[in-house]
Scaffold this active site. Structure first.
Site, PDB file in Angstrom:
ATOM      1  N   LYS A  84     -17.228 -24.934 -29.703  1.00  0.00           N
ATOM      2  CA  LYS A  84     -17.708 -24.161 -28.547  1.00  0.00           C
ATOM      3  C   LYS A  84     -18.922 -24.846 -27.925  1.00  0.00           C
ATOM      4  CE  LYS A  84     -20.441 -20.304 -29.129  1.00  0.00           C
ATOM      5  NZ  LYS A  84     -21.645 -20.456 -28.264  1.00  0.00           N
ATOM      6  N   ASN A  85     -19.872 -25.226 -28.773  1.00  0.00           N
ATOM      7  CA  ASN A  85     -21.128 -25.754 -28.246  1.00  0.00           C
ATOM      8  C   ASN A  85     -21.015 -27.198 -27.758  1.00  0.00           C
ATOM      9  OD1 ASN A  85     -22.214 -23.301 -28.766  1.00  0.00           O
ATOM     10  ND2 ASN A  85     -23.464 -23.956 -30.520  1.00  0.00           N
TER      11      ASN A  85
ATOM     12  N   CYS B 298     -25.901 -14.225 -26.193  1.00  0.00           N
ATOM     13  CA  CYS B 298     -26.222 -13.411 -27.366  1.00  0.00           C
ATOM     14  C   CYS B 298     -27.631 -12.852 -27.280  1.00  0.00           C
ATOM     15  CB  CYS B 298     -26.149 -14.277 -28.626  1.00  0.00           C
ATOM     16  SG  CYS B 298     -24.600 -14.132 -29.491  1.00  0.00           S
TER      17      CYS B 298
ATOM     18  N   ARG C 298     -35.209 -16.300 -26.143  1.00  0.00           N
ATOM     19  CA  ARG C 298     -34.461 -17.401 -25.546  1.00  0.00           C
ATOM     20  C   ARG C 298     -35.023 -17.825 -24.189  1.00  0.00           C
ATOM     21  NH1 ARG C 298     -28.354 -17.301 -27.680  1.00  0.00           N
ATOM     22  NH2 ARG C 298     -28.844 -19.493 -27.738  1.00  0.00           N
TER      23      ARG C 298
ATOM     24  N   ILE D  46     -36.348 -20.411 -21.150  1.00  0.00           N
ATOM     25  CA  ILE D  46     -35.793 -21.677 -20.666  1.00  0.00           C
ATOM     26  C   ILE D  46     -36.884 -22.571 -20.076  1.00  0.00           C
ATOM     27  CG2 ILE D  46     -33.407 -20.902 -20.314  1.00  0.00           C
ATOM     28  CD1 ILE D  46     -34.135 -20.581 -17.331  1.00  0.00           C
ATOM     29  N   ASP D  47     -38.117 -22.331 -20.535  1.00  0.00           N
ATOM     30  CA  ASP D  47     -39.241 -23.107 -20.000  1.00  0.00           C
ATOM     31  C   ASP D  47     -39.065 -24.614 -20.204  1.00  0.00           C
ATOM     32  OD1 ASP D  47     -39.478 -22.159 -22.705  1.00  0.00           O
ATOM     33  OD2 ASP D  47     -41.445 -23.121 -22.790  1.00  0.00           O
TER      34      ASP D  47
ATOM     35  N   ASP E 235     -26.867 -20.827 -36.557  1.00  0.00           N
ATOM     36  CA  ASP E 235     -25.583 -20.184 -36.260  1.00  0.00           C
ATOM     37  C   ASP E 235     -24.761 -19.868 -37.514  1.00  0.00           C
ATOM     38  OD1 ASP E 235     -26.208 -20.246 -33.619  1.00  0.00           O
ATOM     39  OD2 ASP E 235     -24.842 -21.866 -33.071  1.00  0.00           O
TER      40      ASP E 235
ATOM     41  N   ARG F 147     -16.160 -14.212 -28.324  1.00  0.00           N
ATOM     42  CA  ARG F 147     -16.890 -15.225 -27.551  1.00  0.00           C
ATOM     43  C   ARG F 147     -16.765 -16.606 -28.197  1.00  0.00           C
ATOM     44  NH1 ARG F 147     -22.639 -14.495 -27.595  1.00  0.00           N
ATOM     45  NH2 ARG F 147     -22.387 -16.598 -26.860  1.00  0.00           N
TER      46      ARG F 147
HETATM   47  C1  UD1 Z   1     -27.851 -23.855 -28.808  1.00  0.00           C
HETATM   48  C2  UD1 Z   1     -26.515 -23.308 -29.229  1.00  0.00           C
HETATM   49  C3  UD1 Z   1     -26.723 -22.105 -30.127  1.00  0.00           C
HETATM   50  C4  UD1 Z   1     -27.619 -22.468 -31.296  1.00  0.00           C
HETATM   51  C5  UD1 Z   1     -28.907 -23.124 -30.827  1.00  0.00           C
HETATM   52  C6  UD1 Z   1     -29.759 -23.665 -31.950  1.00  0.00           C
HETATM   53  C7  UD1 Z   1     -25.083 -23.831 -27.365  1.00  0.00           C
HETATM   54  C8  UD1 Z   1     -24.239 -23.306 -26.262  1.00  0.00           C
HETATM   55  N1  UD1 Z   1     -25.772 -22.917 -28.055  1.00  0.00           N
HETATM   56  O1  UD1 Z   1     -28.504 -22.822 -28.082  1.00  0.00           O
HETATM   57  O2  UD1 Z   1     -25.439 -21.689 -30.595  1.00  0.00           O
HETATM   58  O3  UD1 Z   1     -27.949 -21.291 -32.004  1.00  0.00           O
HETATM   59  O4  UD1 Z   1     -28.586 -24.238 -29.960  1.00  0.00           O
HETATM   60  O5  UD1 Z   1     -29.050 -24.579 -32.711  1.00  0.00           O
HETATM   61  O6  UD1 Z   1     -25.091 -25.013 -27.641  1.00  0.00           O
HETATM   62  N2  UD1 Z   1     -36.592 -22.675 -26.658  1.00  0.00           N
HETATM   63  C9  UD1 Z   1     -37.744 -22.519 -25.904  1.00  0.00           C
HETATM   64  N3  UD1 Z   1     -37.711 -22.891 -24.592  1.00  0.00           N
HETATM   65  C10 UD1 Z   1     -36.601 -23.422 -24.005  1.00  0.00           C
HETATM   66  C11 UD1 Z   1     -35.429 -23.575 -24.785  1.00  0.00           C
HETATM   67  C12 UD1 Z   1     -35.458 -23.183 -26.116  1.00  0.00           C
HETATM   68  O7  UD1 Z   1     -38.764 -22.062 -26.404  1.00  0.00           O
HETATM   69  O8  UD1 Z   1     -36.640 -23.753 -22.816  1.00  0.00           O
HETATM   70  C13 UD1 Z   1     -36.600 -22.258 -28.076  1.00  0.00           C
HETATM   71  C14 UD1 Z   1     -35.658 -21.090 -28.350  1.00  0.00           C
HETATM   72  O9  UD1 Z   1     -36.258 -19.860 -28.084  1.00  0.00           O
HETATM   73  C15 UD1 Z   1     -35.346 -21.284 -29.801  1.00  0.00           C
HETATM   74  C16 UD1 Z   1     -35.349 -22.802 -29.969  1.00  0.00           C
HETATM   75  O10 UD1 Z   1     -36.070 -23.317 -28.849  1.00  0.00           O
HETATM   76  O11 UD1 Z   1     -36.373 -20.756 -30.595  1.00  0.00           O
HETATM   77  C17 UD1 Z   1     -33.978 -23.424 -30.042  1.00  0.00           C
HETATM   78  O12 UD1 Z   1     -33.258 -23.139 -28.905  1.00  0.00           O
HETATM   79  P1  UD1 Z   1     -32.212 -24.154 -28.292  1.00  0.00           P
HETATM   80  O13 UD1 Z   1     -32.041 -25.333 -29.189  1.00  0.00           O
HETATM   81  O14 UD1 Z   1     -32.569 -24.398 -26.883  1.00  0.00           O
HETATM   82  O15 UD1 Z   1     -30.881 -23.294 -28.355  1.00  0.00           O
HETATM   83  P2  UD1 Z   1     -29.804 -23.143 -27.224  1.00  0.00           P
HETATM   84  O16 UD1 Z   1     -29.595 -24.436 -26.524  1.00  0.00           O
HETATM   85  O17 UD1 Z   1     -30.075 -21.929 -26.432  1.00  0.00           O
END
Ligand code: UD1
Length: 418
Positions: free
Chosen positions: A22-23, A116, A121, A123-124, A305, A397
């Site tokens: 999926k990812n 989820c 989460r 996106i900064d 995960d 999902r």
């Molecule tokens: C991806 C995976 C998800 C998995 C996660 C961690 C996909 C579609 N999803 O999610 O299944 O659980 O990796 O392996 O690939 N963070 C920030 N700011 C940001 C982005 C992230 O602070 O802009 C933090 C998040 O809150 C979290 C950590 O970084 O604590 C990891 O998140 P991230 O690696 O970005 O996970 P996703 O890409 O959302």
């Protein structure tokens, strides 16, 4: 909403073919708008997240054709840099579209992503990376508005190796002018897969799998035919199920180095594991000893995960397991459901103390998120008596044919369509 009826207590035996990840698939689908030529992706799994991503591509103006096992995306007429709230609400990965839409249109409008509900989460990191590449960003009325005159290569140091931010920056950098260097990049296998896909399109990307990724912008990308890697989280889920219930299963499609952290823990639990190429064979007598500590980390650490599924297993292991969730702060919602089955779990912030009990009993359970939902299914397979797991749309999902695959292994599970 559909629900499962599960009669626990069966051992699991047999082989299970693992779906494409999926990812891996979601960012590849996002990447398909980077070219005017058709992109063919084999093995897109029948999961709701992939359907929603295809829905987003459709909204952007891509033509999508399904040919047996191959999904063809033709973006030659893609025209819309906007993604509506309806779709982004369902799918957090819709945020990956920012990078590729910006490459394609030099502007993008997208509402804040959903997915989820497992924590804040933010996106900064995505947004600050894009800014470095020359994107102007304004946040207004729940929408992120992005615009650029020209994407320009840059040095980007991520504060945290975020998977999504690394992928988004890659997608915005492939056709930027000059060189982009991403430091402290995520090292997940899905990032390597994205690099392979992009280089297949003619991009110049190197270093994925390590902490520094270098992208040399190119003028043009072409079509590609590609098979994504296997889903290490799906494979891990079946391996944990068999470890917990007992039996012997073989997963095919995931290389053991991609879930080494889980295999290490399962061996400590007392399982026997053999591997050959992309096959993993696990044997368990179903009476496991608890490991002391499981702490989630970015790859190659223990994947967040698989935390919920592994915690479900730990509920009936002999001894106490300390689980530390370092990635997503509210990823223990399933614990309250497991307690209804007789599990002994105490959660304090990011830590769960799980004291192994002799047995779990069947209960009415409600899935609250994708992996937490899978964990409830695993606990129900182990428990004595009948359980119901409701709100299956969370599980749908990410797992294609979940109940069919489990039934083939000998589980007593059926779906009630509501
Ligand atoms: C991806 C995976 C998800 C998995 C996660 C961690 C996909 C579609 N999803 O999610 O299944 O659980 O990796 O392996 O690939 N963070 C920030 N700011 C940001 C982005 C992230 O602070 O802009 C933090 C998040 O809150 C979290 C950590 O970084 O604590 C990891 O998140 P991230 O690696 O970005 O996970 P996703 O890409 O959302």
């Amino acid at each position: 909403m559909d629900k499962y009826i599960i009669n626990g207590g069966e051992k699991l035996y047999g082989k299970v073919d693992i779906q494409c990840a999926k990812n891996a698939v979601l960012p590849l689908l996002a990447a398909s708008v980077l070219t005017d030529e058709p992109v063919k992706i084999r093995g897109v799994p029948a999961i709701n997240d992939a359907e929603n991503m295809l829905g987003i591509l459709d909204e952007v103006g891509c033509k999508i054709k399904r040919q047996r096992d191959c999904t063809v995306i033709d973006s030659s007429n893609a025209a819309s840099p906007e993604i509506s709230t309806r779709l982004t609400k369902e799918l957090r990965s819709s945020v990956f579209m920012l990078g590729s839409i910006l490459t394609r249109f030099h502007r993008a409008k997208i509402s804040y992503p959903g997915g989820c509900d497992i924590g804040l989460r933010p996106i900064d990191l995505h947004l600050s990376g894009l800014k470095k590449l020359g994107v102007r960003i304004a946040e207004k009325d729940g929408y992120i508005h992005c615009e650029t005159d020209k994407l320009q290569g840059a040095e980007i140091l991520l504060d945290f190796p975020s998977v999504g931010a690394t992928e988004n920056i890659l997608l915005a950098a492939v056709k930027a002018e000059g060189v982009t260097v991403i430091r402290n990049a995520a090292k997940e296998p899905e990032i390597i897969d994205l690099q392979n896909f992009l280089t297949g399109m003619g991009a110049k990307v190197s270093g994925a799998g390590g902490s520094t990724i270098v992208v040399e912008g190119v003028k043009r990308l072409h079509g590609v035919e590609y098979t994504p890697i296997g889903d290490r989280i799906e494979a891990g889920t079946y391996l944990i199920a068999a470890a917990s219930c007992g039996g012997e299963i073989e997963t095919k499609g995931v290389f053991p180095e991609n879930i080494a952290a889980l295999l290490h823990k399962l061996r400590e639990n007392g399982c026997k594991i053999h591997t050959k190429n992309d096959k993993i064979i696990l044997t368990s007598n179903g009476r496991l000893k608890a490991v002391d500590l499981v702490e989630t980390m970015p790859f190659p650490g223990f994947p967040t995960d698989l935390q919920a599924q592994y915690s479900a297993l730990s509920c009936t292991a002999t001894g106490t397991t300390l689980v530390v969730e370092n990635l997503f702060e509210t990823r223990y919602r399933y614990a309250a459901e497991l307690k209804r089955m007789g599990a002994d779990i105490t959660v304090r912030g990011r830590v769960a103390f799980i004291r192994g009990v002799e047995r779990l009993h069947g209960a009415f359970l409600t899935a609250g998120d994708l992996r937490g939902g899978a964990a409830l299914v695993l606990a129900a397979l182990k428990a004595e008596g009948e359980s119901t797991v409701a709100n299956l749309y969370h599980i749908d999902r990410g797992y294609a044919d979940f109940e069919d695959k489990l039934r083939k292994l000998g589980a007593k599970i059926r779906r009630i369509r509501v």
